[in-house]
Design a protein around this motif. Sequence first.
Motif, PDB file in Angstrom:
ATOM      1  N   LEU A 132       0.843  -1.190   0.000  1.00  0.00           N
ATOM      2  CA  LEU A 132       0.000   0.000   0.000  1.00  0.00           C
ATOM      3  C   LEU A 132       0.878   1.240   0.000  1.00  0.00           C
ATOM      4  CD1 LEU A 132      -2.521  -0.949   2.845  1.00  0.00           C
ATOM      5  CD2 LEU A 132      -2.786  -1.301   0.378  1.00  0.00           C
ATOM      6  N   ILE A 133       0.481   2.234  -0.762  1.00  0.00           N
ATOM      7  CA  ILE A 133       1.164   3.528  -0.773  1.00  0.00           C
ATOM      8  C   ILE A 133       0.109   4.579  -0.453  1.00  0.00           C
ATOM      9  CG2 ILE A 133       2.391   5.224  -2.166  1.00  0.00           C
ATOM     10  CD1 ILE A 133       3.520   2.866  -3.782  1.00  0.00           C
ATOM     11  N   MET A 134       0.401   5.365   0.588  1.00  0.00           N
ATOM     12  CA  MET A 134      -0.582   6.364   1.045  1.00  0.00           C
ATOM     13  C   MET A 134       0.140   7.603   1.556  1.00  0.00           C
ATOM     14  SD  MET A 134      -1.635   4.470   4.604  1.00  0.00           S
ATOM     15  CE  MET A 134      -1.199   2.837   4.032  1.00  0.00           C
ATOM     16  N   ILE A 185       2.448  -4.508   3.082  1.00  0.00           N
ATOM     17  CA  ILE A 185       3.507  -3.534   3.328  1.00  0.00           C
ATOM     18  C   ILE A 185       2.850  -2.153   3.255  1.00  0.00           C
ATOM     19  CG2 ILE A 185       5.711  -2.605   2.530  1.00  0.00           C
ATOM     20  CD1 ILE A 185       5.842  -5.535   3.482  1.00  0.00           C
ATOM     21  N   ASN A 186       3.088  -1.324   4.242  1.00  0.00           N
ATOM     22  CA  ASN A 186       2.494   0.009   4.316  1.00  0.00           C
ATOM     23  C   ASN A 186       3.578   1.058   4.101  1.00  0.00           C
ATOM     24  OD1 ASN A 186      -0.459  -0.128   6.050  1.00  0.00           O
ATOM     25  ND2 ASN A 186       0.849  -1.934   6.079  1.00  0.00           N
ATOM     26  N   PHE A 187       3.499   1.799   2.998  1.00  0.00           N
ATOM     27  CA  PHE A 187       4.420   2.904   2.734  1.00  0.00           C
ATOM     28  C   PHE A 187       3.659   4.204   2.868  1.00  0.00           C
ATOM     29  CE2 PHE A 187       7.558   0.028   1.066  1.00  0.00           C
ATOM     30  CZ  PHE A 187       8.744   0.682   1.339  1.00  0.00           C
ATOM     31  N   VAL A 188       4.253   5.139   3.597  1.00  0.00           N
ATOM     32  CA  VAL A 188       3.669   6.452   3.811  1.00  0.00           C
ATOM     33  C   VAL A 188       4.563   7.479   3.134  1.00  0.00           C
ATOM     34  CG1 VAL A 188       2.977   8.156   5.538  1.00  0.00           C
ATOM     35  CG2 VAL A 188       2.707   5.702   6.014  1.00  0.00           C
ATOM     36  N   ILE A 189       3.951   8.284   2.277  1.00  0.00           N
ATOM     37  CA  ILE A 189       4.677   9.341   1.582  1.00  0.00           C
ATOM     38  C   ILE A 189       4.547  10.615   2.413  1.00  0.00           C
ATOM     39  CG2 ILE A 189       4.937  10.627  -0.581  1.00  0.00           C
ATOM     40  CD1 ILE A 189       5.337   7.495  -0.739  1.00  0.00           C
ATOM     41  N   THR A 190       5.702  11.168   2.801  1.00  0.00           N
ATOM     42  CA  THR A 190       5.720  12.357   3.643  1.00  0.00           C
ATOM     43  C   THR A 190       6.969  13.173   3.354  1.00  0.00           C
ATOM     44  OG1 THR A 190       5.831  13.153   5.945  1.00  0.00           O
ATOM     45  CG2 THR A 190       6.754  10.971   5.516  1.00  0.00           C
ATOM     46  N   TYR A 191       6.876  14.479   3.600  1.00  0.00           N
ATOM     47  CA  TYR A 191       8.040  15.339   3.463  1.00  0.00           C
ATOM     48  C   TYR A 191       9.030  15.121   4.605  1.00  0.00           C
ATOM     49  CZ  TYR A 191       5.401  17.944  -0.042  1.00  0.00           C
ATOM     50  OH  TYR A 191       4.699  18.301  -1.161  1.00  0.00           O
ATOM     51  N   GLU A 192       8.583  14.459   5.680  1.00  0.00           N
ATOM     52  CA  GLU A 192       9.409  14.277   6.878  1.00  0.00           C
ATOM     53  C   GLU A 192       9.548  12.803   7.267  1.00  0.00           C
ATOM     54  OE1 GLU A 192       8.567  18.064   9.571  1.00  0.00           O
ATOM     55  OE2 GLU A 192       6.751  16.868   9.213  1.00  0.00           O
ATOM     56  N   PRO A 243       4.767   0.983   9.519  1.00  0.00           N
ATOM     57  CA  PRO A 243       4.861   1.700   8.254  1.00  0.00           C
ATOM     58  C   PRO A 243       6.303   2.074   7.909  1.00  0.00           C
ATOM     59  CG  PRO A 243       4.103   3.183   9.964  1.00  0.00           C
ATOM     60  CD  PRO A 243       4.202   1.833  10.584  1.00  0.00           C
ATOM     61  N   HIS A 244       6.542   2.108   6.600  1.00  0.00           N
ATOM     62  CA  HIS A 244       7.814   2.554   6.056  1.00  0.00           C
ATOM     63  C   HIS A 244       7.565   3.932   5.456  1.00  0.00           C
ATOM     64  CE1 HIS A 244       9.215  -1.527   6.638  1.00  0.00           C
ATOM     65  NE2 HIS A 244       8.079  -1.924   6.096  1.00  0.00           N
ATOM     66  N   PHE A 245       8.537   4.799   5.561  1.00  0.00           N
ATOM     67  CA  PHE A 245       8.340   6.181   5.137  1.00  0.00           C
ATOM     68  C   PHE A 245       9.269   6.520   3.975  1.00  0.00           C
ATOM     69  CE2 PHE A 245       7.088   5.816   9.531  1.00  0.00           C
ATOM     70  CZ  PHE A 245       5.843   6.418   9.526  1.00  0.00           C
ATOM     71  N   ALA A 246       8.741   7.262   3.015  1.00  0.00           N
ATOM     72  CA  ALA A 246       9.508   7.713   1.860  1.00  0.00           C
ATOM     73  C   ALA A 246       9.012   9.096   1.475  1.00  0.00           C
ATOM     74  CB  ALA A 246       9.340   6.746   0.687  1.00  0.00           C
ATOM     75  N   GLU A 256       1.713  -6.309  -6.801  1.00  0.00           N
ATOM     76  CA  GLU A 256       0.846  -5.171  -7.110  1.00  0.00           C
ATOM     77  C   GLU A 256       1.017  -4.107  -6.034  1.00  0.00           C
ATOM     78  OE1 GLU A 256      -3.604  -4.351  -8.867  1.00  0.00           O
ATOM     79  OE2 GLU A 256      -3.089  -6.339  -8.122  1.00  0.00           O
ATOM     80  N   PHE A 257       1.110  -2.862  -6.479  1.00  0.00           N
ATOM     81  CA  PHE A 257       1.152  -1.716  -5.581  1.00  0.00           C
ATOM     82  C   PHE A 257      -0.218  -1.057  -5.612  1.00  0.00           C
ATOM     83  CE2 PHE A 257       5.553  -2.327  -6.655  1.00  0.00           C
ATOM     84  CZ  PHE A 257       6.222  -2.068  -5.462  1.00  0.00           C
ATOM     85  N   PHE A 258      -0.738  -0.718  -4.436  1.00  0.00           N
ATOM     86  CA  PHE A 258      -2.036  -0.055  -4.350  1.00  0.00           C
ATOM     87  C   PHE A 258      -1.852   1.346  -3.798  1.00  0.00           C
ATOM     88  CE2 PHE A 258      -3.200  -4.520  -4.386  1.00  0.00           C
ATOM     89  CZ  PHE A 258      -4.240  -4.510  -5.296  1.00  0.00           C
ATOM     90  N   ILE A 259      -2.216   2.326  -4.594  1.00  0.00           N
ATOM     91  CA  ILE A 259      -2.170   3.728  -4.196  1.00  0.00           C
ATOM     92  C   ILE A 259      -3.540   4.037  -3.599  1.00  0.00           C
ATOM     93  CG2 ILE A 259      -1.886   6.086  -5.038  1.00  0.00           C
ATOM     94  CD1 ILE A 259      -0.190   4.659  -7.363  1.00  0.00           C
ATOM     95  N   VAL A 260      -3.564   4.349  -2.292  1.00  0.00           N
ATOM     96  CA  VAL A 260      -4.835   4.385  -1.567  1.00  0.00           C
ATOM     97  C   VAL A 260      -5.173   5.756  -0.970  1.00  0.00           C
ATOM     98  CG1 VAL A 260      -4.797   1.905  -1.133  1.00  0.00           C
ATOM     99  CG2 VAL A 260      -3.796   3.446   0.565  1.00  0.00           C
ATOM    100  N   GLY A 261      -4.513   6.801  -1.407  1.00  0.00           N
ATOM    101  CA  GLY A 261      -4.928   8.133  -0.975  1.00  0.00           C
ATOM    102  C   GLY A 261      -3.857   8.855  -0.185  1.00  0.00           C
TER     103      GLY A 261
END
Length: 173
Positions: free
Chosen positions: A40-42, A61-68, A86-89, A109-114
Amino acid sequence: MNTLLVAMDEEHLIGRGDELPWKLPEDLRLFRKRTMGNTLIMGRKTWQSLPGDKPYLDGRINFVITYEPDRWREELGDKIHPTFGPHFADTIELAISTAHRQFPEFVSEFFIVGGRRIYELAMRRNLVDRMFITHVKGKHIGDVYFPDIGDEWVGRSEHQTDDFEIMEYVKKP
């Protein structure tokens, strides 16, 4: 394959603050079933709105997109599961490449979830291969809307109930 998952009402509404504007347990069960065993990418706000007492959704797998990313890694410390995160990128692309390197068994498969910003980035950067959109019947109250998907997508019905219809969208050849 990169798949975008979103639920929206008839006016493309997807959120009310940090919550969904509706309660659709069947759609959430289908979301869980579809995403299990994948990545998951969120965005950070979507991640912070996850239910439960764990900072990740089990079995994915939980990936969190953040500036920090460093801030959140430090803040969570030992609450981060070694596999599920969660993993952060700081970019979607970095999340995808990291998942390929570290968790190859979860990358079929990667799921972009918001949320909205992550959806916009993924679509603008041409990172979306297909979309599953839950079209929720009716108009709801909220303040976060899904961007226009454009004419390059064609959809077919995959699942329908009295409350919603899930459509699969792929790019036109």
